[in-house]
Design an enzyme around this catalytic site. Structure first.
Site, mmCIF file in Angstrom:
data_model
loop_
_atom_site.group_PDB
_atom_site.id
_atom_site.type_symbol
_atom_site.label_atom_id
_atom_site.label_comp_id
_atom_site.label_asym_id
_atom_site.label_seq_id
_atom_site.Cartn_x
_atom_site.Cartn_y
_atom_site.Cartn_z
ATOM 1 N N CYS A 122 0.846 -1.208 0.000
ATOM 2 C CA CYS A 122 0.000 0.000 0.000
ATOM 3 C C CYS A 122 0.879 1.254 0.000
ATOM 4 C CB CYS A 122 -0.926 -0.021 1.208
ATOM 5 S SG CYS A 122 -2.128 1.327 1.210
ATOM 6 N N CYS A 123 1.886 1.281 0.911
ATOM 7 C CA CYS A 123 2.796 2.441 0.943
ATOM 8 C C CYS A 123 3.528 2.582 -0.394
ATOM 9 C CB CYS A 123 3.801 2.307 2.088
ATOM 10 S SG CYS A 123 3.114 2.620 3.728
ATOM 11 N N CYS A 205 -1.233 8.664 7.174
ATOM 12 C CA CYS A 205 -2.584 8.355 6.707
ATOM 13 C C CYS A 205 -3.496 8.074 7.912
ATOM 14 C CB CYS A 205 -2.555 7.138 5.791
ATOM 15 S SG CYS A 205 -1.677 7.422 4.248
ATOM 16 N N CYS A 208 -3.737 4.566 9.542
ATOM 17 C CA CYS A 208 -2.456 4.017 10.024
ATOM 18 C C CYS A 208 -1.806 4.884 11.098
ATOM 19 C CB CYS A 208 -1.492 3.840 8.856
ATOM 20 S SG CYS A 208 -2.126 2.719 7.600
ATOM 21 N N CYS A 233 7.694 4.058 6.368
ATOM 22 C CA CYS A 233 6.883 3.638 5.230
ATOM 23 C C CYS A 233 7.729 3.264 4.032
ATOM 24 C CB CYS A 233 5.932 4.753 4.835
ATOM 25 S SG CYS A 233 6.786 6.252 4.360
HETATM 26 S S1 SF4 Z 1 0.276 4.737 5.643
HETATM 27 FE FE1 SF4 Z 1 -1.333 3.162 5.544
HETATM 28 S S2 SF4 Z 1 -2.936 3.936 4.146
HETATM 29 FE FE2 SF4 Z 1 -1.083 5.212 3.910
HETATM 30 S S3 SF4 Z 1 -0.036 4.366 2.205
HETATM 31 FE FE3 SF4 Z 1 0.859 3.357 4.002
HETATM 32 S S4 SF4 Z 1 -0.370 1.515 4.445
HETATM 33 FE FE4 SF4 Z 1 -1.480 2.780 2.929
#
Ligand code: SF4
Length: 248
Positions: A122-123, A205, A208, A233
């Site tokens: 996701c990151c 985010c 998170c 991240c």
């Molecule tokens: S912080 Fe969480 S929602 Fe944001 S990009 Fe990373 S995993 Fe995805």
């Protein structure tokens, strides 16, 4: 490269924040500052805008932010306030619609809670891929990292080689304590995210990030379910020591 970094580190150490940004902007006309709208980054945005005004707009540094699509409403509002306050147009880097769909189909929209692999994926598409685009053509990368933020960040220097993006990374706030940063923000009435007052020292985010408890590390509220892991991240990961630099 090692000698150049050492030279920058020596010079930057004895400069004020504004002088540090002046030097970077003069030597690296295509420098890019990536802001997360956190306290450090708001202080740097203020300093960049001030330097820009002093130089009548001739000393520019591009400011970008990662609009992941999962930010707090307070953070989105802060982008607007900061632009208005400093006369800026912060560039918002977004993930592609195709990557959002692909991730949701494979892991689910909030699949990042299920495994480190899913979280990193996701990151990767929401942050790393847009960041790569934002740094295209840059000759230096400026960040708001400070050495006293968390364990690994204690290695932060003013100038470092970023292996992932093959760029010199400048951290003009490397030696700032949180107290010194707080004073700078207060003295200059710099706009900050209201969530900081609700025990969110580090804000990413919305799904998170949680508020921290007394005595916890500043970054303990980031990806809190991944205990004993490096709370990063992938944007700012531990770098090899200078002897391992590819340019050495
Ligand atoms: S912080 Fe969480 S929602 Fe944001 S990009 Fe990373 S995993 Fe995805």
């Amino acid at each position: 490269m090692k000698n150049l970094l050492e030279k920058f580190n020596k010079e930057l150490k004895n400069m004020s924040l504004l002088q540090r940004l002046e030097m970077i902007a003069d030597k690296f006309p295509k420098a890019v500052f990536t802001s997360s709208l956190g306290l450090e980054d708001q202080a740097l945005t203020w300093a960049i805008a001030k330097n820009w005004a002093i130089a009548n707009g001739s000393r520019n540094i591009k400011i970008v932010t990662l609009q992941t699509g999962r930010l707090f409403l307070e953070t989105i509002e802060l982008i607007k306030t900061t632009n208005e306050r400093f006369g800026l147009n912060i560039i918002e880097l977004t993930p592609s619609a195709a990557s959002v769909e692909e991730y949701s189909a494979k892991y689910g929209l909030n699949g990042f809670y299920d495994s480190i692999q899913a979280r990193k994926a996701c990151c990767d598409f929401r942050k790393i891929a847009p960041l790569k685009k934002g740094l295209e053509g840059a000759d230096a990368w400026i960040t708001g990292l400070r050495a006293d933020q968390s364990g690994y960040r204690s290695q932060i220097e003013f100038a470092q080689w970023d292996k992932k993006f093959s760029l010199i990374k400048f951290n003009p706030l490397a030696d700032f304590s949180s107290e010194k940063l707080g004073e700078l923000i207060e003295e200059n009435n710099i706009p900050v995210n209201p969530l900081h007052k609700r025990n969110y020292p580090s804000i990413g985010c919305e799904p998170c990030t949680r508020a921290i408890k007394p005595g916890e590390d500043e970054r303990a509220g980031r990806w809190w379910w991944e205990r004993d892991q490096n709370q990063e991240c992938g944007l700012h990961e531990p770098e090899p020591q200078p002897t391992n630099h590819p340019a050495n």
